[in-house]
Design an enzyme around this catalytic site. Structure first.
Site, PDB file in Angstrom:
ATOM      1  N   TYR A   1      57.242  98.219 -74.112  1.00  0.00           N
ATOM      2  CA  TYR A   1      57.952  97.149 -74.486  1.00  0.00           C
ATOM      3  C   TYR A   1      58.867  97.201 -75.717  1.00  0.00           C
ATOM      4  O   TYR A   1      60.121  97.207 -75.898  1.00  0.00           O
ATOM      5  CB  TYR A   1      57.482  95.652 -74.357  1.00  0.00           C
ATOM      6  CG  TYR A   1      56.818  95.178 -73.057  1.00  0.00           C
ATOM      7  CD1 TYR A   1      57.161  94.339 -72.272  1.00  0.00           C
ATOM      8  CD2 TYR A   1      55.657  95.865 -72.417  1.00  0.00           C
ATOM      9  CE1 TYR A   1      56.996  94.079 -71.069  1.00  0.00           C
ATOM     10  CE2 TYR A   1      55.067  95.738 -71.252  1.00  0.00           C
ATOM     11  CZ  TYR A   1      55.797  94.494 -70.474  1.00  0.00           C
ATOM     12  OH  TYR A   1      55.383  94.074 -69.293  1.00  0.00           O
TER      13      TYR A   1
ATOM     14  N   GLU B   1      62.388  89.166 -66.454  1.00  0.00           N
ATOM     15  CA  GLU B   1      62.233  89.602 -65.224  1.00  0.00           C
ATOM     16  C   GLU B   1      63.294  89.865 -64.351  1.00  0.00           C
ATOM     17  O   GLU B   1      63.583  90.809 -63.701  1.00  0.00           O
ATOM     18  CB  GLU B   1      61.406  88.494 -64.284  1.00  0.00           C
ATOM     19  CG  GLU B   1      59.977  88.272 -64.764  1.00  0.00           C
ATOM     20  CD  GLU B   1      59.191  89.433 -65.320  1.00  0.00           C
ATOM     21  OE1 GLU B   1      59.261  90.522 -64.495  1.00  0.00           O
ATOM     22  OE2 GLU B   1      58.491  89.430 -66.309  1.00  0.00           O
TER      23      GLU B   1
END
Length: 614
Positions: A439, A355
């Site tokens: 991803y 993150e």
């Protein structure tokens, strides 16, 4: 001049001018006043937005995102989840049934717009679920600024996805994408994607936010707290200043960010520390047995920012906050919302590393996530694994930091449900396919480029990408342009195959013939994606010799790589099925033959890539 010729000439000129349009980006300044009713999980809000049109276009309408309107039965998000069933996002459904369908009426998300004005005059607007279309009284001319004022009230939804009340770890309020947010406008027009669960896009903006909330709450946010001595949690000597209704007033500012996010809970504690030559970091979390690993985070987070700054470009904002909230992990300006309960430091840091890396590949390099989610999530995953490999070196060394991602990709391909990475984020039909195309293939896009051009060139490409495009909105073409310039290679073919198709790489050793003074190896391309091939041998005395077999489409070959020296051979035309090379080693001198000893190539069948000489 004949009319038809004149029309053609005008068209050519207009196309040339369109291609020559200088880069621009829009800008906004928000001033918000928010009054929270914590008992009812509602709030009243008003805001003024100074919006600057830096485009060459006159704007007659503007659009706002009202993301919370998605959190209710029969919304587009609910319909999408219901249609996908068990193939959709597991966080949005249970046993294949949408969780949104059963949200109680009093916990449905809502952003109720009372009015909006432009320069003091009422405007007509339409609510199209999560999009608000606003018709302007005065068109916004190029290179001019206008003022919007608006008033609304909102119901904080049941926590289903990212935002909402009472998440599964007991955090009261996660306030993300919570305000009427002006949409991005660029060369592609307004970015008005309906919100059905995936990503976001917005112009860089400044924020001045005042939040009134019950004095017992601690607020964590992505911004700079202006009055830490008047609120709970940030100053040991604070004297909480309240208004007549016993609410504390929190004043936050932030500059040049895509959004402003915050979270509130009565059990939060706040810890902070300074990263040398980096940001001031805040840890905002519930202090209990399940979150005690947060107490060990400081040295790891410090080294994390130092590694990111060194390899990917300097973090430009003054602060960063890791906040316990949300439903897993989601990035915002100067903060992230993550689940706080963790078994060990590596688990917590893995989430923080991912993150946090979005501050590079979502905030500072603000690609359109809805259109190119692989550039955001994939590049972020690359940075995460690059750094985590140094923070927590594996007990058994891997051939490269991305080996686990490569193996996961190979296993996923066998399922036969892959979808192209070029698809829009919200328009993938299968949740797992979205994950891997975005991803994993986004991460492996960089891994493959490192293999093709050499790791030094990839590192330089990432640095130049940051230097040229930080605090802007780059596209995939912008990144590819830099990669080609740094490497001297034509890489458009690779970009096309890897992003626009689901074709796979599959090279193998077809035949090995040992002669008295040499060995001849025949390689075969069994896949649909052509690639250069690094073919290596290990001799019986443990010496490794690598032969670079370039691909003709690159029209240039890598000159160096961190995985060892190599000898460059004749190129392999992409139309040619097989390739033969002869090396000056006999069978008795060889121990192992193989394609790519570094194991970076995303070959889907590794079984025929190596031969052990016996």
């Amino acid at each position: 001049m004949r009319k038809s010729v004149a029309i053609l000439f005008a068209f050519i000129i207009s196309q040339f001018q369109a291609q020559q349009t200088p880069y621009y980006q829009q800008a906004a300044k928000y001033k918000m006043d928010i009054d929270v009713n914590a008992e009812k999980f509602t709030y009243n809000g008003n805001q003024t937005i100074q919006y600057t049109n830096n485009s060459p276009d006159e704007l007659k309408v503007v659009y706002f995102h009202l993301y919370w309107n998605a959190f209710k039965p029969n919304s587009m998000m609910d319909q999408r989840v219901g249609n996908q069933g068990k193939n959709g996002d597991s966080r949005l459904q249970k046993d294949g049934i949408s969780r949104l369908a059963s949200i109680p009426k009093d916990q449905e998300g809502a952003q109720n717009i009372h009015w909006i004005k432009q320069n003091g005059k009422d405007l007509k607007f339409e609510i199209q679920e999560t999009i608000m279309k606003v018709y302007l009284n005065e068109p916004i001319k190029p290179n001019s600024t206008t003022a919007f004022t608006m008033e609304w009230d909102a119901v904080i939804p049941q926590q289903i996805r990212r935002s909402g009340r009472n998440n599964r770890e007991g955090v009261d309020m996660t306030m993300t994408q919570w305000y009427p947010k002006i949409a991005e406008y660029d060369y592609d027009g307004w970015a008005t994607f309906d919100y059905v669960g995936r990503e976001f896009h917005a112009p860089f903006s400044d924020f001045d936010v005042t939040i009134k909330i019950n004095k017992d709450y601690v607020v964590g946010a992505g911004g700079i707290l202006q009055n830490p001595t008047e609120v709970k949690g940030y100053d040991a000597n604070a004297k909480i200043k309240t208004e007549k209704d016993k609410k504390a007033v929190w004043k936050w500012t932030a500059k040049n960010m895509l959004d402003f996010a915050w979270s509130a809970d009565r059990d939060y504690i706040v810890k902070s520390f300074d990263v040398p030559e980096g940001p001031k970091v805040f840890l905002v979390y519930q202090n209990n047995e399940k979150t005690k690993v947060w107490e060990q985070a400081q040295p790891y987070v410090t080294k994390y920012f130092q590694l990111m700054n060194s390899h990917f470009g300097k973090y430009v904002y003054p602060t960063y906050a890791f906040i316990q909230g949300g439903d897993g992990g989601m990035e915002y300006g100067m903060c992230t919302m993550i689940l706080g309960e963790a078994q060990d430091m590596e688990g917590l840091m893995g989430l923080m590393a991912h993150e946090g890396a979005h501050s590079w590949y979502q905030q500072m390099l603000a690609t359109n996530e809805s259109m190119h989610p692989w550039m955001d999530e994939g590049f972020t995953s690359y940075a995460e694994n690059f750094v985590m490999n140094q923070l927590f070196p594996p007990k058994e060394p891997l051939p490269n930091p991305f080996a686990n991602s490569l193996n996961a990709y190979r296993n996923f391909i066998k399922k036969g449900i892959e979808e192209p990475a070029v698809w829009l984020g919200d328009h993938h039909d299968n949740g797992s396919a979205y994950t891997y195309s975005t991803y994993v293939k986004g991460e492996l896009y960089l891994v493959q480029l490192g293999y093709i051009m050499g790791e030094q060139n990839l590192a330089e490409t990432l640095k130049q990408y940051y230097n040229q495009w930080s605090m802007k909105h780059p596209s995939d073409r912008d990144f590819l342009h830099i990669a080609q310039k740094v490497s001297g290679m034509d890489l458009k073919w690779f970009h096309h195959y890897w992003i626009n198709t689901t074709k796979t790489i599959d090279y193998g050793i077809k035949d090995v013939k040992y002669d008295a003074k040499s060995t001849t190896i025949t390689l075969v391309n069994n896949g649909q994606v052509p690639m250069p091939v690094d073919f290596s041998v290990m001799t019986t005395d443990k010496k490794i010799i690598t032969y670079q077999i370039p691909l003709n489409m690159t029209h240039s070959w890598k000159e160096k790589d961190i995985y060892g020296d190599f000898k460059t051979m004749e190129y392999w035309p992409w139309t040619q099925k097989e390739y033969t090379l002869t090396i000056p080693y006999t069978k008795s001198q060889l121990a192992v033959l193989g394609i790519d000893f570094s194991q970076r190539i995303a070959d889907v069948n590794m079984e025929n890539n190596f031969v052990e000489v016996k």
